[in-house]
Design a protein around this motif. Structure first.
Motif, mmCIF file in Angstrom:
data_model
loop_
_atom_site.group_PDB
_atom_site.id
_atom_site.type_symbol
_atom_site.label_atom_id
_atom_site.label_comp_id
_atom_site.label_asym_id
_atom_site.label_seq_id
_atom_site.Cartn_x
_atom_site.Cartn_y
_atom_site.Cartn_z
ATOM 1 N N HIS A 45 2.487 2.560 1.029
ATOM 2 C CA HIS A 45 1.806 2.708 -0.257
ATOM 3 C C HIS A 45 0.844 3.891 -0.215
ATOM 4 O O HIS A 45 0.694 4.620 -1.210
ATOM 5 C CB HIS A 45 1.054 1.423 -0.601
ATOM 6 N N HIS A 51 -6.461 1.466 -0.983
ATOM 7 C CA HIS A 51 -5.504 2.516 -0.658
ATOM 8 C C HIS A 51 -5.947 3.873 -1.197
ATOM 9 O O HIS A 51 -5.732 4.916 -0.557
ATOM 10 C CB HIS A 51 -4.111 2.150 -1.189
ATOM 11 N N LEU A 96 -0.287 -2.449 -5.469
ATOM 12 C CA LEU A 96 0.504 -3.178 -4.485
ATOM 13 C C LEU A 96 0.102 -4.651 -4.522
ATOM 14 O O LEU A 96 -1.041 -4.986 -4.208
ATOM 15 C CB LEU A 96 0.268 -2.598 -3.090
#
Length: 321
Positions: A36, A64, A102
């Protein structure tokens, strides 16, 4: 608007030094997902602002994106700051990671639900389920394991306080539905003091010949004649009637010749496919996406249910006026 009442989109965006931020709040126990991160690194344009708890400077949503900024060698990142308690901040972190980006694993969502049950014991099972992306029955089971199922009342998703034991309300709702089957969910809910969703469940149980109280054992001997209908699976869900109604709606210029009307007709047409097509779509869902697609389907079902309730309420108000 999230479950804690914060309008996140309305919060101002500021730039914060990466060195001031921590990712302790993340409900993602496995940490960053390398694939990701790579996907975000290759994305064009700026990434959305991350969400940060102002009192602790811990990242609520954007683990992230924070990693991407560090990999790129950036020193600052766009941030929306949230005030409030640490427990409410964790709820925001869970909801944000459930609804976009995600998805959290099922194990992480269950762990998050256990934590929220502990920090928000007066929240209803449905409210915890809405924040964590698991079913209300799973939340109830987790609550029982913690020995916290004895509360007299809990706060629902709409902010109203309701008794946990709704048996009497369910019984009264069942009597009202039997005697006045044309009443809307909202009308029944208002008269007996339970939520429209509970009324919907009671009506569904009566239609299936079950007891209105979900004790797992009692069943009605026969279905009331006024509540009988064909088995509701993909192949027997009143398809012909729906198609006939849809054709009538398409013929109405008030819908056919307006933008919002055409949008509604397309949405209704999309859901009016036959049982075989539903089965084909079901078989085409990859097994590793079953839980995610199921959650999306339930979310959309709740949106349609709320849409139907609003329409029924409006029709009732017009009739009364």
């Amino acid at each position: 608007m999230d479950p804690t009442g914060v309008d996140i989109v309305a919060l101002p965006v500021v730039e914060i030094e990466l060195s001031r931020l921590s990712s302790v709040y993340s409900p993602r126990t496995s940490g960053e997902d390398p694939e990701h991160v790579e996907t975000l690194l290759s994305a064009q344009g700026e990434l959305p602002p991350i969400l940060v708890h102002r009192p602790t400077m811990r990242v609520i949503d954007g683990l992230h994106r924070l990693k991407v900024a560090r990999v790129r060698g950036e020193t600052k990142i766009a941030v929306r700051l949230i005030d409030g308690t640490e427990s409410d901040a964790f709820v925001l972190a869970v909801e944000a990671n459930v609804r976009h980006g995600l998805p959290l694993s099922l194990a992480d969502r269950k762990r998050a639900a256990v934590r929220i049950i502990g920090t928000h014991p007066q929240w209803s099972d449905r409210r915890v389920a809405s924040a964590t992306g698991i079913s209300a029955s799973t939340v109830a089971d987790l609550r029982k394991r913690r020995g916290q199922d004895g509360d007299e009342a809990r706060i629902g998703r709409d902010g109203r306080i309701r008794p946990v034991d709704s048996s009497e309300g369910r019984r009264l709702a069942a009597e009202l539905i039997r005697s006045h089957p044309d009443l809307s969910l909202r009308q029944v809910a208002k008269q007996v003091g339970i939520s429209p969703e509970t009324v919907r469940d009671v009506r569904g149980r009566l239609e299936q010949g079950e007891s209105p109280i979900p004790d797992g054992s009692r069943r009605l001997r026969t279905k009331p004649e006024s509540l009988r209908r064909p088995e509701q699976d993909f192949g027997h869900a009143g398809g012909r009637d729906r198609q006939a109604v849809l054709e009538r709606l398409k013929a109405d210029p008030a819908l056919r010749l307006t933008e919002t009307g055409r949008i509604l007709l397309r949405m209704l047409s999309l859901h009016s496919i036959d049982g075989q097509e539903w089965e084909r779509i079901l078989r085409g869902v990859p097994p590793h996406w079953d839980a995610v697609v199921a959650r999306c389907a339930r979310d959309h079902a709740q949106i349609w249910a709320a849409f139907a309730d609003r329409l029924e309420g409006r029709a009732t108000d017009l009739a009364a006026g």
